[in-house]
Structures are given as structure tokens and as C-alpha cells.
Design a protein around this motif. Structure first.
Motif, mmCIF file in Angstrom:
data_model
loop_
_atom_site.group_PDB
_atom_site.id
_atom_site.type_symbol
_atom_site.label_atom_id
_atom_site.label_comp_id
_atom_site.label_asym_id
_atom_site.label_seq_id
_atom_site.Cartn_x
_atom_site.Cartn_y
_atom_site.Cartn_z
ATOM 1 N N VAL A 1 44.806 -49.792 -19.586
ATOM 2 C CA VAL A 1 44.588 -49.115 -18.314
ATOM 3 C C VAL A 1 44.624 -50.128 -17.181
ATOM 4 O O VAL A 1 43.935 -51.150 -17.237
ATOM 5 N N GLN A 2 45.428 -49.838 -16.177
ATOM 6 C CA GLN A 2 45.422 -50.653 -14.964
ATOM 7 C C GLN A 2 44.447 -49.979 -13.999
ATOM 8 O O GLN A 2 44.568 -48.791 -13.707
ATOM 9 N N ILE A 3 43.471 -50.760 -13.539
ATOM 10 C CA ILE A 3 42.413 -50.246 -12.681
ATOM 11 C C ILE A 3 42.628 -50.787 -11.270
ATOM 12 O O ILE A 3 42.728 -51.992 -11.063
ATOM 13 N N GLY A 4 42.688 -49.870 -10.323
ATOM 14 C CA GLY A 4 42.916 -50.254 -8.934
ATOM 15 C C GLY A 4 41.663 -50.805 -8.273
ATOM 16 O O GLY A 4 40.565 -50.770 -8.839
ATOM 17 N N THR A 5 41.830 -51.275 -7.070
ATOM 18 C CA THR A 5 40.698 -51.835 -6.323
ATOM 19 C C THR A 5 39.671 -50.763 -5.972
ATOM 20 O O THR A 5 38.532 -51.084 -5.656
ATOM 21 N N ASP A 6 40.076 -49.497 -6.064
ATOM 22 C CA ASP A 6 39.156 -48.388 -5.801
ATOM 23 C C ASP A 6 38.457 -47.893 -7.074
ATOM 24 O O ASP A 6 37.680 -46.953 -7.034
ATOM 25 N N GLY A 7 38.748 -48.525 -8.227
ATOM 26 C CA GLY A 7 38.122 -48.141 -9.490
ATOM 27 C C GLY A 7 38.808 -46.998 -10.207
ATOM 28 O O GLY A 7 38.362 -46.571 -11.267
ATOM 29 N N LYS A 8 39.924 -46.518 -9.673
ATOM 30 C CA LYS A 8 40.656 -45.422 -10.305
ATOM 31 C C LYS A 8 41.719 -45.970 -11.250
ATOM 32 O O LYS A 8 42.267 -47.053 -11.033
ATOM 33 N N SER A 9 42.021 -45.180 -12.292
ATOM 34 C CA SER A 9 43.096 -45.527 -13.220
ATOM 35 C C SER A 9 44.424 -45.380 -12.506
ATOM 36 O O SER A 9 44.758 -44.305 -12.026
ATOM 37 N N LYS A 10 45.171 -46.464 -12.410
ATOM 38 C CA LYS A 10 46.468 -46.438 -11.745
ATOM 39 C C LYS A 10 47.609 -46.226 -12.731
ATOM 40 O O LYS A 10 48.614 -45.625 -12.398
ATOM 41 N N ILE B 1 41.370 -50.150 -23.927
ATOM 42 C CA ILE B 1 40.289 -49.251 -24.323
ATOM 43 C C ILE B 1 40.665 -48.519 -25.610
ATOM 44 O O ILE B 1 41.658 -47.778 -25.635
ATOM 45 N N PRO B 2 39.868 -48.687 -26.671
ATOM 46 C CA PRO B 2 40.095 -47.889 -27.884
ATOM 47 C C PRO B 2 39.386 -46.539 -27.748
ATOM 48 O O PRO B 2 38.256 -46.466 -27.275
ATOM 49 N N ILE B 3 40.064 -45.482 -28.139
ATOM 50 C CA ILE B 3 39.491 -44.138 -28.149
ATOM 51 C C ILE B 3 39.565 -43.640 -29.588
ATOM 52 O O ILE B 3 40.650 -43.547 -30.165
ATOM 53 N N THR B 4 38.418 -43.331 -30.162
ATOM 54 C CA THR B 4 38.355 -42.882 -31.547
ATOM 55 C C THR B 4 38.054 -41.391 -31.610
ATOM 56 O O THR B 4 37.120 -40.913 -30.970
ATOM 57 N N PHE B 5 38.848 -40.696 -32.380
ATOM 58 C CA PHE B 5 38.626 -39.281 -32.651
ATOM 59 C C PHE B 5 38.162 -39.163 -34.102
ATOM 60 O O PHE B 5 38.907 -39.499 -35.028
ATOM 61 N N ALA C 1 42.325 -37.913 -20.600
ATOM 62 C CA ALA C 1 40.932 -38.180 -20.227
ATOM 63 C C ALA C 1 40.799 -39.476 -19.440
ATOM 64 O O ALA C 1 40.150 -39.518 -18.396
ATOM 65 N N VAL C 2 41.427 -40.545 -19.923
ATOM 66 C CA VAL C 2 41.270 -41.858 -19.290
ATOM 67 C C VAL C 2 41.890 -41.884 -17.892
ATOM 68 O O VAL C 2 41.395 -42.589 -17.014
ATOM 69 N N ARG C 3 42.902 -41.095 -17.664
ATOM 70 C CA ARG C 3 43.496 -41.020 -16.316
ATOM 71 C C ARG C 3 42.476 -40.534 -15.281
ATOM 72 O O ARG C 3 42.591 -40.846 -14.106
ATOM 73 N N LYS C 4 41.492 -39.764 -15.728
ATOM 74 C CA LYS C 4 40.477 -39.216 -14.827
ATOM 75 C C LYS C 4 39.244 -40.117 -14.701
ATOM 76 O O LYS C 4 38.395 -39.869 -13.860
ATOM 77 N N VAL D 1 48.241 -45.781 -17.236
ATOM 78 C CA VAL D 1 47.690 -45.737 -18.598
ATOM 79 C C VAL D 1 48.860 -45.749 -19.564
ATOM 80 O O VAL D 1 49.768 -44.929 -19.450
ATOM 81 N N GLU D 2 48.855 -46.702 -20.479
ATOM 82 C CA GLU D 2 49.910 -46.754 -21.484
ATOM 83 C C GLU D 2 49.290 -46.865 -22.873
ATOM 84 O O GLU D 2 48.205 -47.418 -23.038
ATOM 85 N N THR D 3 49.991 -46.330 -23.849
ATOM 86 C CA THR D 3 49.530 -46.378 -25.228
ATOM 87 C C THR D 3 50.019 -47.679 -25.862
ATOM 88 O O THR D 3 51.226 -47.902 -25.976
ATOM 89 N N LEU D 4 49.066 -48.531 -26.259
ATOM 90 C CA LEU D 4 49.415 -49.780 -26.955
ATOM 91 C C LEU D 4 49.570 -49.543 -28.449
ATOM 92 O O LEU D 4 50.415 -50.136 -29.097
ATOM 93 N N ARG D 5 48.684 -48.685 -28.984
ATOM 94 C CA ARG D 5 48.735 -48.360 -30.419
ATOM 95 C C ARG D 5 48.416 -46.881 -30.571
ATOM 96 O O ARG D 5 47.373 -46.407 -30.136
#
Length: 85
Positions: free
Chosen positions: A26-35, A77-81, A55-58, A37-41
Motif C-alpha cells: 500500500v502506498q500511503i499519501g501524506t494525508d494518510g489515505k491509500s493512494k 500488509i498481510p490480510i488473513t482470511f 477494504a484496504v483502499r478505504k 494498492v497492489e497484490t504482492l502475493r
């Protein structure tokens, strides 16, 4: 990372017992928002991957600081389901 809700577990994935972990960059901007999001794995399941990205975009983050000023930063960021019985 501020308090952000977990991604919604896709109903179809839950119904079929699909579990997995997605690793997002996730690239995070200076305003703290997700700019960006790419899937690494991938989790191996498109439904889970899409739910994690959505979800992470929000999400909102505390921006990184350099010399006291906010700067753009990147975070993995890892997200586990996991279905809990």
C-alpha cells in the motif's frame, strides 16, 4: 495504521470453506489515505484477494513523517482470511 475494519469475508468463499492470506503493498499519501494498492502475493482465491484490496483502499493511516513533515510511504500488509468455527 489507524483502527480500520477487517475486510468482509466473501459469502461464497466462506460457504465453500475457502481460506488464505493475501499480501498487499500500500502506498500511503501524506494525508494518510491509500493512494495505490497492489497484490504482492495472492491467496490463490480471487474472491479473497478482491475483498482485501477493496477494504484496504478505504483504510486510513497515520502518515509517515520525515523531519516532522508528512511524506509518502509504502507499507506491506498481510490480510488473513480464516473461517472460525
Amino acid at each position: 495504521l489507524l483502527a480500520n475494519p477487517k475486510p468482509l469475508y466473501p459469502k461464497r468463499a466462506r460457504k465453500h470453506g475457502v481460506e488464505g492470506q493475501v499480501l498487499l503493498r500500500v502506498q500511503i499519501g501524506t494525508d494518510g489515505k491509500s493512494k495505490a494498492v497492489e497484490t504482492l502475493r495472492t491467496s490463490g482465491h480471487p474472491l479473497l484477494d478482491a475483498a482485501a484490496v477493496k477494504a484496504v483502499r478505504k483504510w486510513r493511516f497515520s502518515p509517515a513523517l520525515r523531519n516532522g513533515a508528512p511524506v509518502v510511504a509504502t507499507l506491506d500488509i498481510p490480510i488473513t482470511f480464516r473461517i472460525k468455527n
